[in-house]
Write a protein that holds these residues in place. Structure first.
Motif, mmCIF file in Angstrom:
data_model
loop_
_atom_site.group_PDB
_atom_site.id
_atom_site.type_symbol
_atom_site.label_atom_id
_atom_site.label_comp_id
_atom_site.label_asym_id
_atom_site.label_seq_id
_atom_site.Cartn_x
_atom_site.Cartn_y
_atom_site.Cartn_z
ATOM 1 N N MET A 1 -28.872 4.188 -23.542
ATOM 2 C CA MET A 1 -28.027 5.292 -23.129
ATOM 3 C C MET A 1 -28.719 6.640 -23.340
ATOM 4 N N GLU A 2 -29.401 6.775 -24.470
ATOM 5 C CA GLU A 2 -30.084 8.036 -24.748
ATOM 6 C C GLU A 2 -31.194 8.298 -23.732
ATOM 7 N N ILE A 3 -31.861 7.240 -23.288
ATOM 8 C CA ILE A 3 -32.939 7.393 -22.323
ATOM 9 C C ILE A 3 -32.389 7.935 -21.007
ATOM 10 N N ALA A 4 -31.253 7.456 -20.574
ATOM 11 C CA ALA A 4 -30.655 7.910 -19.320
ATOM 12 C C ALA A 4 -30.270 9.383 -19.412
ATOM 13 N N VAL A 5 -29.730 9.807 -20.532
ATOM 14 C CA VAL A 5 -29.353 11.208 -20.719
ATOM 15 C C VAL A 5 -30.605 12.092 -20.722
ATOM 16 N N THR A 6 -31.657 11.654 -21.393
ATOM 17 C CA THR A 6 -32.902 12.415 -21.454
ATOM 18 C C THR A 6 -33.500 12.573 -20.050
ATOM 19 N N ILE A 7 -33.521 11.493 -19.293
ATOM 20 C CA ILE A 7 -34.054 11.550 -17.932
ATOM 21 C C ILE A 7 -33.205 12.470 -17.061
ATOM 22 N N ALA A 8 -31.879 12.407 -17.203
ATOM 23 C CA ALA A 8 -30.986 13.264 -16.422
ATOM 24 C C ALA A 8 -31.222 14.738 -16.768
ATOM 25 N N VAL A 9 -31.410 15.041 -18.045
ATOM 26 C CA VAL A 9 -31.657 16.423 -18.464
ATOM 27 C C VAL A 9 -32.991 16.915 -17.902
ATOM 28 N N ILE A 10 -34.012 16.074 -17.950
ATOM 29 C CA ILE A 10 -35.321 16.465 -17.416
ATOM 30 C C ILE A 10 -35.218 16.745 -15.922
ATOM 31 N N ILE A 11 -34.535 15.878 -15.181
ATOM 32 C CA ILE A 11 -34.361 16.077 -13.747
ATOM 33 C C ILE A 11 -33.579 17.357 -13.472
ATOM 34 N N LEU A 12 -32.548 17.625 -14.250
ATOM 35 C CA LEU A 12 -31.753 18.835 -14.081
ATOM 36 C C LEU A 12 -32.594 20.087 -14.336
ATOM 37 N N VAL A 13 -33.416 20.062 -15.362
ATOM 38 C CA VAL A 13 -34.275 21.205 -15.673
ATOM 39 C C VAL A 13 -35.282 21.432 -14.541
ATOM 40 N N ILE A 14 -35.819 20.357 -13.989
ATOM 41 C CA ILE A 14 -36.759 20.489 -12.875
ATOM 42 C C ILE A 14 -36.066 21.113 -11.673
ATOM 43 N N ILE A 15 -34.857 20.676 -11.359
ATOM 44 C CA ILE A 15 -34.114 21.222 -10.218
ATOM 45 C C ILE A 15 -33.799 22.696 -10.432
ATOM 46 N N VAL A 16 -33.370 23.064 -11.626
ATOM 47 C CA VAL A 16 -33.078 24.475 -11.919
ATOM 48 C C VAL A 16 -34.357 25.308 -11.798
ATOM 49 N N GLY A 17 -35.485 24.786 -12.285
ATOM 50 C CA GLY A 17 -36.757 25.504 -12.178
ATOM 51 C C GLY A 17 -37.175 25.691 -10.728
ATOM 52 N N MET A 18 -36.999 24.646 -9.903
ATOM 53 C CA MET A 18 -37.333 24.759 -8.489
ATOM 54 C C MET A 18 -36.466 25.806 -7.799
ATOM 55 N N PHE A 19 -35.176 25.832 -8.127
ATOM 56 C CA PHE A 19 -34.278 26.823 -7.535
ATOM 57 C C PHE A 19 -34.676 28.237 -7.952
ATOM 58 N N LEU A 20 -35.005 28.406 -9.230
ATOM 59 C CA LEU A 20 -35.409 29.717 -9.734
ATOM 60 C C LEU A 20 -36.686 30.201 -9.045
ATOM 61 N N ILE A 21 -37.669 29.323 -8.907
ATOM 62 C CA ILE A 21 -38.910 29.701 -8.230
ATOM 63 C C ILE A 21 -38.639 30.052 -6.773
ATOM 64 N N HIS A 22 -37.785 29.298 -6.117
ATOM 65 C CA HIS A 22 -37.439 29.580 -4.721
ATOM 66 C C HIS A 22 -36.801 30.964 -4.581
ATOM 67 N N ARG A 23 -35.889 31.309 -5.460
ATOM 68 C CA ARG A 23 -35.228 32.622 -5.414
ATOM 69 C C ARG A 23 -36.219 33.748 -5.687
ATOM 70 N N LEU A 24 -37.111 33.551 -6.657
ATOM 71 C CA LEU A 24 -38.103 34.585 -6.963
ATOM 72 C C LEU A 24 -39.059 34.800 -5.788
ATOM 73 N N ASN A 25 -39.443 33.714 -5.123
ATOM 74 C CA ASN A 25 -40.304 33.851 -3.942
ATOM 75 C C ASN A 25 -39.586 34.597 -2.823
ATOM 76 N N ALA A 26 -38.318 34.302 -2.609
ATOM 77 C CA ALA A 26 -37.553 34.995 -1.571
ATOM 78 C C ALA A 26 -37.435 36.483 -1.905
ATOM 79 N N GLN A 27 -37.221 36.787 -3.166
ATOM 80 C CA GLN A 27 -37.119 38.185 -3.596
ATOM 81 C C GLN A 27 -38.448 38.913 -3.365
#
Length: 74
Positions: A1-27
């Motif tokens: 169970m802990e492994i699934a939560v860790t993987i989900a958090v890592i994926i979420l952080v990657i998605i948030v980072g991609m969104f942030l980079i996309h917004r900064l590039n647009a700006q």
């Protein structure tokens, strides 16, 4: 169970980072588009050289070495 939560958090952080980079590039693209390009101000930019650059002597370095040996060998 802990492994699934860790993987989900890592994926979420990657998605948030991609969104942030996309917004900064647009700006940045908006800033570049709004910037007005013009000629450089007088006194700023490339300077004219008062004298030409020193040039290397003609001929290869090997020729100069042979000449020195020939002159100094006797």
């Amino acid at each position: 169970m802990e492994i699934a939560v860790t993987i989900a958090v890592i994926i979420l952080v990657i998605i948030v980072g991609m969104f942030l980079i996309h917004r900064l590039n647009a700006q940045q693209d908006e800033r570049i588009g709004a910037f007005r390009y013009s000629d450089a101000l007088p006194g700023i930019g490339r300077r004219n050289r008062k004298s030409p650059r020193a040039t290397a002597p003609k001929g290869s370095p090997a020729d100069a070495t042979r000449r020195e040996r020939r002159d100094g060998s006797r």
